[in-house]
Design a protein around this motif. Structure first.
Motif, PDB file in Angstrom:
ATOM      1  N   PRO A  73       0.829  -1.205   0.000  1.00  0.00           N
ATOM      2  CA  PRO A  73       0.000   0.000   0.000  1.00  0.00           C
ATOM      3  C   PRO A  73       0.872   1.267   0.000  1.00  0.00           C
ATOM      4  N   VAL A  74       0.455   2.250  -0.779  1.00  0.00           N
ATOM      5  CA  VAL A  74       1.169   3.524  -0.831  1.00  0.00           C
ATOM      6  C   VAL A  74       0.390   4.529   0.012  1.00  0.00           C
ATOM      7  N   ASP A  75       1.039   5.076   1.045  1.00  0.00           N
ATOM      8  CA  ASP A  75       0.367   6.053   1.896  1.00  0.00           C
ATOM      9  C   ASP A  75       0.078   7.332   1.128  1.00  0.00           C
ATOM     10  N   ARG A  76       1.117   7.880   0.524  1.00  0.00           N
ATOM     11  CA  ARG A  76       0.941   9.122  -0.229  1.00  0.00           C
ATOM     12  C   ARG A  76       2.232   9.466  -0.950  1.00  0.00           C
ATOM     13  N   ILE A  77       2.107  10.423  -1.883  1.00  0.00           N
ATOM     14  CA  ILE A  77       3.287  11.040  -2.484  1.00  0.00           C
ATOM     15  C   ILE A  77       3.358  12.439  -1.890  1.00  0.00           C
ATOM     16  N   LEU A  78       4.523  12.776  -1.342  1.00  0.00           N
ATOM     17  CA  LEU A  78       4.682  14.094  -0.731  1.00  0.00           C
ATOM     18  C   LEU A  78       5.666  14.899  -1.574  1.00  0.00           C
ATOM     19  N   LEU A  79       5.233  16.110  -1.960  1.00  0.00           N
ATOM     20  CA  LEU A  79       6.114  16.994  -2.721  1.00  0.00           C
ATOM     21  C   LEU A  79       6.795  17.972  -1.783  1.00  0.00           C
ATOM     22  N   LEU A  80       8.131  17.974  -1.835  1.00  0.00           N
ATOM     23  CA  LEU A  80       8.930  18.895  -1.018  1.00  0.00           C
ATOM     24  C   LEU A  80       9.719  19.783  -1.972  1.00  0.00           C
ATOM     25  N   PRO A  81      10.263  20.913  -1.475  1.00  0.00           N
ATOM     26  CA  PRO A  81      11.064  21.747  -2.382  1.00  0.00           C
ATOM     27  C   PRO A  81      12.248  20.978  -2.973  1.00  0.00           C
ATOM     28  N   ILE A  82      12.751  19.962  -2.258  1.00  0.00           N
ATOM     29  CA  ILE A  82      13.912  19.231  -2.768  1.00  0.00           C
ATOM     30  C   ILE A  82      13.505  18.061  -3.667  1.00  0.00           C
ATOM     31  N   GLY A  83      12.201  17.862  -3.873  1.00  0.00           N
ATOM     32  CA  GLY A  83      11.775  16.773  -4.754  1.00  0.00           C
ATOM     33  C   GLY A  83      10.571  16.052  -4.176  1.00  0.00           C
ATOM     34  N   GLY A  84      10.331  14.858  -4.695  1.00  0.00           N
ATOM     35  CA  GLY A  84       9.159  14.110  -4.259  1.00  0.00           C
ATOM     36  C   GLY A  84       9.543  12.903  -3.429  1.00  0.00           C
ATOM     37  N   MET A  85       8.558  12.361  -2.720  1.00  0.00           N
ATOM     38  CA  MET A  85       8.821  11.216  -1.873  1.00  0.00           C
ATOM     39  C   MET A  85       7.563  10.354  -1.873  1.00  0.00           C
ATOM     40  N   ALA A  86       7.682   9.129  -2.356  1.00  0.00           N
ATOM     41  CA  ALA A  86       6.551   8.215  -2.261  1.00  0.00           C
ATOM     42  C   ALA A  86       6.693   7.472  -0.940  1.00  0.00           C
ATOM     43  N   GLN A  87       5.658   7.572  -0.090  1.00  0.00           N
ATOM     44  CA  GLN A  87       5.741   6.931   1.225  1.00  0.00           C
ATOM     45  C   GLN A  87       4.940   5.642   1.217  1.00  0.00           C
ATOM     46  N   PHE A  88       5.641   4.540   1.417  1.00  0.00           N
ATOM     47  CA  PHE A  88       4.998   3.225   1.415  1.00  0.00           C
ATOM     48  C   PHE A  88       4.706   2.795   2.843  1.00  0.00           C
ATOM     49  N   ARG A  89       3.689   1.932   2.942  1.00  0.00           N
ATOM     50  CA  ARG A  89       3.355   1.387   4.259  1.00  0.00           C
ATOM     51  C   ARG A  89       4.537   0.573   4.772  1.00  0.00           C
ATOM     52  N   GLN A  90       5.187  -0.151   3.885  1.00  0.00           N
ATOM     53  CA  GLN A  90       6.414  -0.832   4.288  1.00  0.00           C
ATOM     54  C   GLN A  90       7.296  -0.939   3.058  1.00  0.00           C
ATOM     55  N   ILE A  91       8.598  -1.038   3.256  1.00  0.00           N
ATOM     56  CA  ILE A  91       9.510  -1.215   2.131  1.00  0.00           C
ATOM     57  C   ILE A  91       9.789  -2.709   2.029  1.00  0.00           C
ATOM     58  N   PRO A  92       9.585  -3.290   0.846  1.00  0.00           N
ATOM     59  CA  PRO A  92       9.721  -4.750   0.749  1.00  0.00           C
ATOM     60  C   PRO A  92      11.148  -5.188   1.059  1.00  0.00           C
ATOM     61  N   ARG A  93      11.264  -6.276   1.821  1.00  0.00           N
ATOM     62  CA  ARG A  93      12.609  -6.778   2.112  1.00  0.00           C
ATOM     63  C   ARG A  93      12.984  -7.891   1.153  1.00  0.00           C
ATOM     64  N   ASP A  94      12.361  -7.845  -0.013  1.00  0.00           N
ATOM     65  CA  ASP A  94      12.674  -8.799  -1.056  1.00  0.00           C
ATOM     66  C   ASP A  94      13.452  -8.012  -2.111  1.00  0.00           C
ATOM     67  N   PRO A  95      14.747  -8.336  -2.292  1.00  0.00           N
ATOM     68  CA  PRO A  95      15.591  -7.508  -3.175  1.00  0.00           C
ATOM     69  C   PRO A  95      15.000  -7.314  -4.569  1.00  0.00           C
ATOM     70  N   TRP A  96      14.402  -8.383  -5.125  1.00  0.00           N
ATOM     71  CA  TRP A  96      13.879  -8.262  -6.484  1.00  0.00           C
ATOM     72  C   TRP A  96      12.762  -7.225  -6.561  1.00  0.00           C
ATOM     73  N   LYS A  97      11.834  -7.295  -5.574  1.00  0.00           N
ATOM     74  CA  LYS A  97      10.729  -6.329  -5.558  1.00  0.00           C
ATOM     75  C   LYS A  97      11.265  -4.913  -5.372  1.00  0.00           C
ATOM     76  N   GLU A  98      12.234  -4.770  -4.463  1.00  0.00           N
ATOM     77  CA  GLU A  98      12.765  -3.425  -4.228  1.00  0.00           C
ATOM     78  C   GLU A  98      13.442  -2.896  -5.490  1.00  0.00           C
ATOM     79  N   LEU A  99      14.147  -3.784  -6.189  1.00  0.00           N
ATOM     80  CA  LEU A  99      14.790  -3.377  -7.444  1.00  0.00           C
ATOM     81  C   LEU A  99      13.760  -2.861  -8.444  1.00  0.00           C
ATOM     82  N   MET A 100      12.689  -3.636  -8.619  1.00  0.00           N
ATOM     83  CA  MET A 100      11.681  -3.272  -9.619  1.00  0.00           C
ATOM     84  C   MET A 100      10.995  -1.957  -9.256  1.00  0.00           C
ATOM     85  N   ILE A 101      10.623  -1.822  -7.966  1.00  0.00           N
ATOM     86  CA  ILE A 101       9.933  -0.609  -7.526  1.00  0.00           C
ATOM     87  C   ILE A 101      10.844   0.610  -7.689  1.00  0.00           C
ATOM     88  N   THR A 102      12.140   0.418  -7.388  1.00  0.00           N
ATOM     89  CA  THR A 102      13.066   1.543  -7.446  1.00  0.00           C
ATOM     90  C   THR A 102      13.358   1.952  -8.880  1.00  0.00           C
TER      91      THR A 102
END
Ligand code: ZN
Length: 382
Positions: A73-102
């Protein structure tokens, strides 16, 4: 409004918020544009900034939609002056998933850049001495440049930037997740420090130096938060019950918000545990209470202001489950149960202090004769 941000809209059902400091940047750019070329300069430069941030949002949407594909689940995307930040409920600890999402984020920028590269007669025109920003072509050339820079810059292996996350995911194939993060964050701190020095003394770009400072702090913060929520030698023998505070405030479920307020008036402001005939009905957070009172709902029953589901902890769960919960949830009090009975609460604002005291107890007090039994399977949080 949550923590200095306002909600804009929700593209693809993903909440998009903008931090109030973003408007400082907007005002600064408007000022610069006005001083350069009057009203036209102001309009155009603000337009360019907004276009850049459209690309930032698309980049973050790339991450978010990829995450959602993996059921995160994605909580929200937050826009800051330095850029954007997608805030996830959790960051997957599965390297493949993290690679794809990133990778999905920079991939969006490279896709946009490729489309503009093919569509523009002279995509590199912004490098020419006769470059004219105040034309449609000039504008599109800038957007092309921005996407190339955004894509490449994010791929620098500086955790927690995208490149750093990719680096961490690759390390996680060989190391534990925590150690991979430690290596990635350490490399990131060295590179970010070099970036700060280069921005200040070579490029003389203060904004870039500030950006690298945020990256430096961000990497360290994420590593520390992960370290706290990972089981280690010291916390392995501790349980939720050890951190549980036995004194807490309860109110009956038939109370109105006004009665809840009266109860609170006699104590330190805190979240309230609401009890009905079946036991614990939920937690009324002081933020919720404040908000509802401001909205003129003082007469309403407290039960109308409880979250739909609330996380509960079991006293015999390992202590790191608490940290996972604290990273995820906004409430500060969590009911703790033992054999189905409410025995106390975990108070987020005192966890660090409680841990310190647990340390002292471990050092100066003999271990209890009937220790909590560790669970054989790790618990699943509700
Ligand atoms: Zn990204």
């Amino acid at each position: 409004m949550r923590s200095w941000s306002i909600h804009l809209f929700s593209p693809f059902g993903i909440r998009l918020d903008v931090h109030l400091t973003f408007f400082l940047l907007l005002a600064f750019i408007a000022f610069v544009g006005w001083s350069n070329a009057g009203p036209l300069g102001m309009t155009w430069q603000v337009g360019v900034l907004l276009l850049i941030f459209v690309c930032v949002v698309l980049h973050e949407l790339g991450h978010s939609l990829a995450a959602r594909r993996y059921g995160i689940p994605v909580d929200r995307i937050l826009l800051l002056p330095i850029g954007g930040m997608a805030q996830f409920r959790q960051i997957p600890r599965d390297p493949w998933k993290e690679l794809m999402i990133t990778i999905a984020g920079p991939a969006v920028n490279f896709f946009l850049a490729a489309v503009l590269f093919l569509g523009l007669p002279d995509p590199w025109g912004f490098l020419q001495p006769d470059f004219n920003l105040y034309s449609l072509e000039g504008l599109l050339q800038v957007v092309f440049a921005v996407n190339v820079i955004m894509g490449v810059f994010n791929l620098l292996p500086i955790f927690p930037m995208d490149g750093g996350r990719i680096f961490r995911a690759l390390l996680a194939y060989r190391l534990t997740y925590l150690n991979a993060t430690f290596v990635a964050a350490t490399v990131a701190k060295v590179l970010a420090a070099a970036g700060i020095l280069m921005a200040l003394f070579v490029l003389q770009n203060l904004l870039l130096a500030i950006l690298f400072t945020f990256i430096f702090i961000g990497g360290e913060m994420e590593y520390q938060s992960l370290r706290r929520s990972s089981p280690n030698k010291k916390t392995a023998n501790w349980f939720v019950g050890d951190l549980t505070r036995r004194s807490f405030l309860t109110i009956p479920a038939h109370y109105s918000l006004r009665e809840a307020l009266t109860t609170l008036a006699l104590h330190r402001p805190q979240d309230l545990v609401v009890m009905d005939e079946y036991g614990c009905a939920g937690v009324l957070t002081k933020e919720k209470l404040k908000e509802a009172l401001h909205d003129g709902k003082a007469h309403q029953p407290v039960t109308e202001h409880l979250p739909e589901k609330f996380p509960q902890l079991q006293a015999n769960w390992p202590v790191y489950t608490v940290f996972e919960l604290l990273d995820r949830e906004e409430q500060t009090i969590f009911p703790v149960f033992e054999n189905g009975v409410l025995i106390g609460v975990i108070d987020a604002s005192h966890v660090d202090e409680s841990l310190e005291w647990l340390n002292l107890r471990a050092k100066y007090q003999p271990p209890p004769t009937t220790p909590n039994q560790p669970l054989t399977t790790p618990p699943k949080l509700p």
